[in-house]
Design a protein around this motif. Structure first.
Motif, short mmCIF file in Angstrom:
data_model
loop_
_atom_site.label_atom_id
_atom_site.label_comp_id
_atom_site.label_asym_id
_atom_site.label_seq_id
_atom_site.Cartn_x
_atom_site.Cartn_y
_atom_site.Cartn_z
N ARG A 1 0.84 -1.21 0.00
CA ARG A 1 0.00 0.00 0.00
C ARG A 1 0.87 1.25 0.00
N ALA A 2 1.95 1.24 0.75
CA ALA A 2 2.85 2.40 0.78
C ALA A 2 3.39 2.70 -0.61
N ARG A 3 3.73 1.67 -1.35
CA ARG A 3 4.26 1.87 -2.70
C ARG A 3 3.21 2.41 -3.65
N ARG A 4 1.99 1.89 -3.54
CA ARG A 4 0.91 2.38 -4.42
C ARG A 4 0.61 3.85 -4.15
N LEU A 5 0.52 4.20 -2.87
CA LEU A 5 0.24 5.60 -2.55
C LEU A 5 1.41 6.51 -2.93
N ALA A 6 2.63 6.02 -2.73
CA ALA A 6 3.81 6.80 -3.10
C ALA A 6 3.85 7.08 -4.59
N ALA A 7 3.41 6.11 -5.39
CA ALA A 7 3.39 6.31 -6.84
C ALA A 7 2.42 7.43 -7.21
N LEU A 8 1.23 7.43 -6.58
CA LEU A 8 0.26 8.48 -6.87
C LEU A 8 0.75 9.85 -6.39
N ILE A 9 1.33 9.89 -5.20
CA ILE A 9 1.83 11.16 -4.67
C ILE A 9 2.93 11.72 -5.57
N THR A 10 3.81 10.84 -6.04
CA THR A 10 4.89 11.28 -6.94
C THR A 10 4.31 11.82 -8.24
N LEU A 11 3.38 11.08 -8.82
CA LEU A 11 2.79 11.48 -10.10
C LEU A 11 1.91 12.72 -9.96
N SER A 12 1.35 12.95 -8.77
CA SER A 12 0.38 14.03 -8.59
C SER A 12 0.93 15.41 -8.91
N LYS A 13 2.25 15.56 -8.87
CA LYS A 13 2.83 16.88 -9.11
C LYS A 13 2.57 17.37 -10.52
N ILE A 14 2.37 16.44 -11.46
CA ILE A 14 2.11 16.86 -12.85
C ILE A 14 0.71 17.45 -12.98
N PRO A 15 -0.36 16.75 -12.54
CA PRO A 15 -1.67 17.44 -12.59
C PRO A 15 -1.74 18.65 -11.66
N ASN A 16 -1.01 18.63 -10.54
CA ASN A 16 -0.92 19.82 -9.69
C ASN A 16 -0.39 21.00 -10.49
N ALA A 17 0.63 20.73 -11.31
CA ALA A 17 1.22 21.80 -12.13
C ALA A 17 0.21 22.34 -13.14
N ILE A 18 -0.58 21.44 -13.72
CA ILE A 18 -1.61 21.87 -14.66
C ILE A 18 -2.61 22.79 -13.97
N GLY A 19 -2.99 22.42 -12.74
CA GLY A 19 -3.92 23.25 -11.99
C GLY A 19 -3.34 24.61 -11.64
N MET A 20 -2.07 24.64 -11.23
CA MET A 20 -1.43 25.91 -10.92
C MET A 20 -1.37 26.80 -12.15
N LEU A 21 -0.97 26.24 -13.28
CA LEU A 21 -0.87 27.02 -14.52
C LEU A 21 -2.25 27.52 -14.96
N GLU A 22 -3.28 26.69 -14.72
CA GLU A 22 -4.64 27.12 -15.07
C GLU A 22 -5.05 28.32 -14.23
N PHE A 23 -4.69 28.35 -12.94
CA PHE A 23 -5.01 29.51 -12.11
C PHE A 23 -4.34 30.76 -12.67
N TYR A 24 -3.04 30.66 -12.99
CA TYR A 24 -2.33 31.83 -13.50
C TYR A 24 -2.88 32.27 -14.86
N ARG A 25 -3.29 31.31 -15.69
CA ARG A 25 -3.88 31.66 -16.98
C ARG A 25 -5.19 32.41 -16.78
N ARG A 26 -6.05 31.88 -15.90
CA ARG A 26 -7.32 32.55 -15.64
C ARG A 26 -7.10 33.95 -15.08
N ARG A 27 -6.16 34.06 -14.17
CA ARG A 27 -5.90 35.36 -13.54
C ARG A 27 -5.36 36.36 -14.56
N LEU A 28 -4.45 35.90 -15.42
CA LEU A 28 -3.86 36.78 -16.43
C LEU A 28 -4.91 37.28 -17.41
N LEU A 29 -5.85 36.41 -17.78
CA LEU A 29 -6.87 36.77 -18.76
C LEU A 29 -8.12 37.37 -18.12
#
Length: 321
Positions: free
Chosen positions: A283-311
């Protein structure tokens, strides 16, 4: 039950989860705030005896807006001393409200009291298991908490209600203002709610992670340096390393290998930390894989905030179920 307390429940197309939520609530004034449901939630809430507030579709639906309008609807009838907020996919645990109220009455400097949220079906999917782990946090004085909380009305009056424009991590943003106003936030060592994440597909988890990234950026921008470490991790693991890996594929392949090795080291570090918290290895490995991968969709969300704010775009909610 103490007549000085009332409940604000919020939801959107929660179906049977809302039914379980309403059935779990004690006999106190209840306001249910609906964000455009099409599954009969409004009729269900009315039949349960709750006062229903239907949000107008002329502005974006957000959990923050729902909680604010629910609070204001209560206060139109005479504001109670305490408000228990709960999400429509959660069930309040027996005895929680009495014990939380007693604690609030014993500690006049506490603005918010929360407890432990647990998943109803933590083993139904790895995504539910990750939520179950996220809710498992120590008791005591804390910086922020999730949306299930008992709040002193006096603290809301000083700090202001939930901010409609915050579409994710709105509970963090609210808690930051509560603490700025001088109030303490405390987690009791008690089970407060049972939550049904109902996440069974990768796409749901991905959207939830995008929403979290949007929250990191928006709340961090409103209250620096809050979420600073989270944003730094997203920049490194969700933006810089993927960019280096891509450049390596185009120009210098060892750069790609190096980027993947960094991800591997981070995965092992997270898995080891989860093992230290008592999780079994698989279970630790499965959750660690998701936590590691989560930074990519997190980045998409952050960039979406800045895009919305800029526009100058509205901050629309990002739903995962």
């Amino acid at each position: 039950m103490n007549p000085r307390v009332a409940i604000v429940a919020i939801g959107r197309n929660e179906g049977d989860r809302l039914k379980a939520c309403l059935a779990s609530l004690p006999d106190v004034p209840i306001v249910y705030v609906d964000s455009g449901s099409t599954d009969g939630s409004v009729e269900l809430a009315r039949k349960s005896g709750a006062m229903v507030v239907e949000l107008s579709p002329d502005r974006p639906f957000t959990a923050a807006r729902a909680r604010r309008e629910g609070y204001e609807a209560l206060c139109e009838q005479g504001c109670p001393d305490f408000i228990q907020f709960i999400d429509g996919d959660c069930a309040l645990q027996p005895g929680w409200l009495d014990q939380a109220l007693s604690a609030m009455e014993d500690h006049l400097d506490w603005g918010i009291v929360t407890g432990w949220r647990r998943e109803v079906y933590p083993d139904a999917s790895v995504y539910n298991a990750l939520c179950h782990h996220e809710w498992d946090r120590p008791a005591g004085d804390i910086s922020t908490c999730g949306g299930d909380m008992l709040v002193r009305a006096a603290a809301i009056k000083e700090a202001g209600p939930f901010d409609d424009h915050v579409i994710a991590a709105e509970d963090d943003e609210f808690c930051v203002r509560i603490r700025i106003a001088g109030w303490t936030i405390h987690r009791l060592p008690l089970e407060m709610t049972r939550h049904d994440a109902a996440m069974y597909h990768f796409e749901q988890w991905w959207k939830r992670a995008v929403r979290s990234g949007h929250g990191f950026a928006q709340v961090g921008q409103m209250h620096p340096p809050y979420f600073a470490r989270e944003r730094q991790r997203v920049v490194v693991y969700g933006m810089v390393l993927p960019a280096l890996a891509g450049l390596g594929l185009l120009f210098f392949w060892p750069l790609t290998i190096l980027s993947l090795l960094v991800y591997g080291v981070n995965f092992l570090r997270i898995a080891q930390g989860l093992r230290g918290e008592g999780l079994e290895t698989a279970r630790a490995r499965r959750l660690a894989a998701l936590i590691t991968l989560s930074k990519i969709p997190n980045a998409i969300g952050m960039l979406e905030f800045y895009r919305r704010r800029l526009l100058g775009r509205r901050m629309h909610i990002i739903e995962y179920k």
